[in-house]
Design a protein around this motif. Structure first.
Motif, PDB file in Angstrom:
ATOM      1  N   VAL A  25     -58.159 -25.198  67.254  1.00  0.00           N
ATOM      2  CA  VAL A  25     -59.604 -25.327  67.424  1.00  0.00           C
ATOM      3  C   VAL A  25     -60.134 -24.320  68.437  1.00  0.00           C
ATOM      4  N   ARG A  26     -59.472 -24.203  69.580  1.00  0.00           N
ATOM      5  CA  ARG A  26     -59.933 -23.243  70.583  1.00  0.00           C
ATOM      6  C   ARG A  26     -59.846 -21.812  70.062  1.00  0.00           C
ATOM      7  N   ARG A  27     -58.778 -21.501  69.335  1.00  0.00           N
ATOM      8  CA  ARG A  27     -58.650 -20.155  68.769  1.00  0.00           C
ATOM      9  C   ARG A  27     -59.811 -19.859  67.830  1.00  0.00           C
ATOM     10  N   ASN A  28     -60.165 -20.821  66.970  1.00  0.00           N
ATOM     11  CA  ASN A  28     -61.251 -20.616  66.017  1.00  0.00           C
ATOM     12  C   ASN A  28     -62.596 -20.457  66.717  1.00  0.00           C
ATOM     13  N   ILE A  29     -62.823 -21.257  67.747  1.00  0.00           N
ATOM     14  CA  ILE A  29     -64.085 -21.158  68.484  1.00  0.00           C
ATOM     15  C   ILE A  29     -64.209 -19.790  69.153  1.00  0.00           C
ATOM     16  N   GLU A  30     -63.165 -19.359  69.810  1.00  0.00           N
ATOM     17  CA  GLU A  30     -63.198 -18.085  70.536  1.00  0.00           C
ATOM     18  C   GLU A  30     -63.344 -16.895  69.601  1.00  0.00           C
ATOM     19  N   ALA A  31     -62.860 -17.042  68.369  1.00  0.00           N
ATOM     20  CA  ALA A  31     -62.933 -15.939  67.406  1.00  0.00           C
ATOM     21  C   ALA A  31     -64.283 -15.852  66.711  1.00  0.00           C
ATOM     22  N   ARG A  32     -65.106 -16.893  66.875  1.00  0.00           N
ATOM     23  CA  ARG A  32     -66.386 -16.954  66.156  1.00  0.00           C
ATOM     24  C   ARG A  32     -67.535 -16.815  67.143  1.00  0.00           C
ATOM     25  N   ARG A  33     -67.841 -15.603  67.497  1.00  0.00           N
ATOM     26  CA  ARG A  33     -68.911 -15.359  68.446  1.00  0.00           C
ATOM     27  C   ARG A  33     -70.245 -15.811  67.864  1.00  0.00           C
ATOM     28  N   PRO A  34     -70.975 -16.665  68.566  1.00  0.00           N
ATOM     29  CA  PRO A  34     -72.193 -17.222  67.977  1.00  0.00           C
ATOM     30  C   PRO A  34     -73.376 -16.266  67.987  1.00  0.00           C
ATOM     31  N   GLU A  35     -74.153 -16.326  66.911  1.00  0.00           N
ATOM     32  CA  GLU A  35     -75.475 -15.732  66.834  1.00  0.00           C
ATOM     33  C   GLU A  35     -76.433 -16.884  66.575  1.00  0.00           C
ATOM     34  N   GLY A  36     -77.375 -17.103  67.465  1.00  0.00           N
ATOM     35  CA  GLY A  36     -78.298 -18.213  67.294  1.00  0.00           C
ATOM     36  C   GLY A  36     -77.624 -19.542  67.549  1.00  0.00           C
ATOM     37  N   ILE A  37     -78.041 -20.582  66.837  1.00  0.00           N
ATOM     38  CA  ILE A  37     -77.419 -21.890  67.000  1.00  0.00           C
ATOM     39  C   ILE A  37     -76.017 -21.869  66.397  1.00  0.00           C
ATOM     40  N   PHE A  38     -75.169 -22.763  66.869  1.00  0.00           N
ATOM     41  CA  PHE A  38     -73.765 -22.825  66.444  1.00  0.00           C
ATOM     42  C   PHE A  38     -73.509 -24.235  65.920  1.00  0.00           C
ATOM     43  N   PHE A  39     -72.837 -24.341  64.768  1.00  0.00           N
ATOM     44  CA  PHE A  39     -72.484 -25.682  64.312  1.00  0.00           C
ATOM     45  C   PHE A  39     -71.071 -25.718  63.740  1.00  0.00           C
ATOM     46  N   HIS A  40     -70.393 -26.810  64.057  1.00  0.00           N
ATOM     47  CA  HIS A  40     -69.066 -27.081  63.525  1.00  0.00           C
ATOM     48  C   HIS A  40     -69.194 -27.772  62.175  1.00  0.00           C
ATOM     49  N   ASP A  41     -68.388 -27.328  61.232  1.00  0.00           N
ATOM     50  CA  ASP A  41     -68.308 -27.998  59.937  1.00  0.00           C
ATOM     51  C   ASP A  41     -66.995 -28.776  59.918  1.00  0.00           C
ATOM     52  N   ILE A  42     -67.069 -30.074  60.211  1.00  0.00           N
ATOM     53  CA  ILE A  42     -65.868 -30.918  60.264  1.00  0.00           C
ATOM     54  C   ILE A  42     -66.068 -32.077  59.299  1.00  0.00           C
ATOM     55  N   GLU A  43     -65.432 -31.983  58.158  1.00  0.00           N
ATOM     56  CA  GLU A  43     -65.569 -32.996  57.118  1.00  0.00           C
ATOM     57  C   GLU A  43     -64.190 -33.564  56.788  1.00  0.00           C
ATOM     58  N   ILE A  44     -63.731 -34.452  57.627  1.00  0.00           N
ATOM     59  CA  ILE A  44     -62.416 -35.045  57.416  1.00  0.00           C
ATOM     60  C   ILE A  44     -62.567 -36.524  57.062  1.00  0.00           C
ATOM     61  N   PRO A  45     -61.632 -37.047  56.287  1.00  0.00           N
ATOM     62  CA  PRO A  45     -61.682 -38.485  55.983  1.00  0.00           C
ATOM     63  C   PRO A  45     -61.213 -39.288  57.188  1.00  0.00           C
ATOM     64  N   TYR A  46     -61.871 -40.377  57.420  1.00  0.00           N
ATOM     65  CA  TYR A  46     -61.410 -41.287  58.475  1.00  0.00           C
ATOM     66  C   TYR A  46     -61.727 -42.712  58.034  1.00  0.00           C
ATOM     67  N   SER A  47     -60.951 -43.635  58.524  1.00  0.00           N
ATOM     68  CA  SER A  47     -61.151 -45.038  58.166  1.00  0.00           C
ATOM     69  C   SER A  47     -61.870 -45.766  59.289  1.00  0.00           C
ATOM     70  N   ASN A  48     -62.830 -46.609  58.929  1.00  0.00           N
ATOM     71  CA  ASN A  48     -63.477 -47.432  59.947  1.00  0.00           C
ATOM     72  C   ASN A  48     -62.983 -48.876  59.899  1.00  0.00           C
ATOM     73  N   ASP A  49     -61.859 -49.078  59.189  1.00  0.00           N
ATOM     74  CA  ASP A  49     -61.276 -50.413  59.042  1.00  0.00           C
ATOM     75  C   ASP A  49     -60.206 -50.628  60.116  1.00  0.00           C
ATOM     76  N   ALA A  50     -60.632 -51.126  61.270  1.00  0.00           N
ATOM     77  CA  ALA A  50     -59.701 -51.323  62.376  1.00  0.00           C
ATOM     78  C   ALA A  50     -58.666 -52.398  62.062  1.00  0.00           C
ATOM     79  N   GLU A  51     -59.063 -53.392  61.300  1.00  0.00           N
ATOM     80  CA  GLU A  51     -58.134 -54.471  60.966  1.00  0.00           C
ATOM     81  C   GLU A  51     -56.959 -53.944  60.155  1.00  0.00           C
ATOM     82  N   ALA A  52     -57.242 -53.133  59.152  1.00  0.00           N
ATOM     83  CA  ALA A  52     -56.172 -52.567  58.337  1.00  0.00           C
ATOM     84  C   ALA A  52     -55.291 -51.644  59.173  1.00  0.00           C
ATOM     85  N   ALA A  53     -55.909 -50.861  60.064  1.00  0.00           N
ATOM     86  CA  ALA A  53     -55.137 -49.946  60.907  1.00  0.00           C
ATOM     87  C   ALA A  53     -54.222 -50.709  61.865  1.00  0.00           C
ATOM     88  N   TRP A  54     -54.661 -51.856  62.337  1.00  0.00           N
ATOM     89  CA  TRP A  54     -53.876 -52.674  63.265  1.00  0.00           C
ATOM     90  C   TRP A  54     -52.577 -53.161  62.620  1.00  0.00           C
TER      91      TRP A  54
END
Length: 416
Positions: free
Chosen positions: A105-134
């Motif tokens: 992540v740090r390598r990618n950030i440092e390699a992408r010099r920003p022009e204007g506003i900067f936004f991360h595109d992070i689209e990963i699956p995650y579960s909000n079912d704490a009971e199942a995870a437990w």
């Protein structure tokens, strides 16, 4: 955004008037310049084979720049350390970050010099079912929790670090750059979870959105509402308005940071029948205008275009319509920017009742900017709706599926 998506299309690669080669193409000819005021902004987030040339034209035509980062990618390593791929196997275990997480992540950030506003595109699956995870012994062990209540309290908080740490590191590296996050949202993008639903149903299905976001919020400078269109129907207008409005409403508890709507001038490729087709002209107009009357302070135009070296991709026939629609807004932008949005009836309610979408921004006493659209009617129909501006009654006429924009001051009305 990657496969889709925030995103739109082939920027109007028109040929010059007498035809000619790729070098003679003049996609910006006759395109109006948009001058937003009052704190409103339009941002350019387009790629394409001639991106530098078109970026300069975009800035000359009123766009500000933006910089996107595919945060978890590993292009130098040919995706061997792609964090998003790793996350798929860690679906229910937020404590199982890969050992190379921070380095990549740090390598990618440092390699992408920003022009204007900067936004991360992070689209990963995650579960909000704490009971199942437990129930997973390894997840319980890694969490360090001794009881389920303790585990449940920390579960979404730990998931949030997958998003908050890249934001935090970006602010350390580029402290003067406005930073945002595409992916999770205070109110995640939704279509069928809003259509025909009540307020309690919508709040119930989105209960964990805000819980996750509370641990992310301090690291963003603006909010993102993704409103890529899925269907060539009236519902799409209300989908766009509702997703901006719900984010705008929920984020007020955190302060007064702006909401930016991410747009694409093609239908989302999740729709296998319409995917990647340019959205219809009437919907282009709505996409350019409706967000400003749903709480947005900015629009981010996303896409892989222009692709001047891809003759197999049809050029944007609708870009001129989009820019001319934005130009209508720009004439009122000073008023919109300093006015107050009034939401008399929530968008989801208008949607379920198939009523017109009418919004007003109050600028002063008997001084309002009004937007109205009735996408349920045919192109040759005209209807009107009654509203008020201060103490004065106001009748607003809507022709076909076009957007009506007017400035009402006392008895005077000016249309835009």
């Amino acid at each position: 955004m990657k496969s889709i998506v925030v995103a739109f299309g082939v920027l109007l690669s028109m040929l010059s008037r007498d035809g000619g080669s790729t070098e003679e193409r003049t996609p910006w000819i006759d395109i109006p310049t948009v001058q937003m005021r009052g704190g409103l902004s339009v941002f350019w987030a387009m790629g394409g084979s001639q991106s530098e040339r078109h970026r300069k034209e975009a800035v000359a035509h009123g766009f500000q720049l933006s910089t996107a980062l595919n945060t978890f990618a590993d292009y130098p390593g040919k995706q061997k350390e792609n964090i998003a791929n790793f996350a798929k196997s860690a679906l229910a275990n937020p404590w199982a970050k890969p050992p190379f997480f921070e380095r990549i992540v740090r390598r990618n950030i440092e390699a992408r010099r920003p022009e204007g506003i900067f936004f991360h595109d992070i689209e990963i699956p995650y579960s909000n079912d704490a009971e199942a995870a437990w129930e997973n012994a390894q997840t319980r062990k890694l969490s360090g929790a001794s009881s389920f209540p303790e585990f449940e309290k920390d579960y979404l908080k730990e998931w949030s670090t997958w998003f908050s740490l890249p934001l935090q590191w970006t602010k350390e590296i580029y402290p003067q750059t406005p930073v945002g996050l595409y992916g999770v949202q205070p109110f995640r993008r939704d279509f069928w979870g809003i259509a025909g639903k009540s307020a309690s149903q919508i709040d119930g299905s989105h209960a964990t959105d805000l819980e996750l976001w509370r641990n992310i919020d301090r690291y963003v400078d603006y909010y993102i509402a993704s409103i890529y269109a899925f269907y060539p129907t009236a519902d799409s207008v209300f989908y766009m308005a509702a997703n901006v409005e719900e984010n705008y409403t929920r984020t007020k508890q955190f302060g007064n940071r702006p909401v930016y709507a991410f747009e694409w001038l093609r239908y989302h490729n999740a729709n296998k029948w319409e995917k990647n087709r340019e959205i219809d002209p009437w919907l282009v107009e709505a996409m350019a205008i409706v967000p400003w009357f749903s709480g947005a302070k900015g629009i981010v135009l996303w896409g892989w275009e222009p692709n001047d070296d891809r003759p197999d991709l049809a050029p944007y026939a609708v870009f001129d319509r989009y820019m001319r629609s934005l130009a209508r807004v720009s004439k009122l932008s000073e008023l919109i920017g300093r006015g107050t949005l009034v939401v008399d009836t929530p968008t989801y309610d208008l949607w379920s009742k198939r009523l017109p979408l009418v919004r007003k921004i109050v600028v002063g006493q008997d001084d309002c900017v009004v937007m109205a659209i009735n996408p349920w009617q045919s192109d040759n129909e005209t209807t009107s709706v009654e509203t008020t501006c201060g103490s004065a009654p106001l009748r607003v006429e809507m022709k076909g599926r076009m957007v009506t924009l007017l400035h009402s001051v006392g008895p005077a009305k000016a249309f835009f």
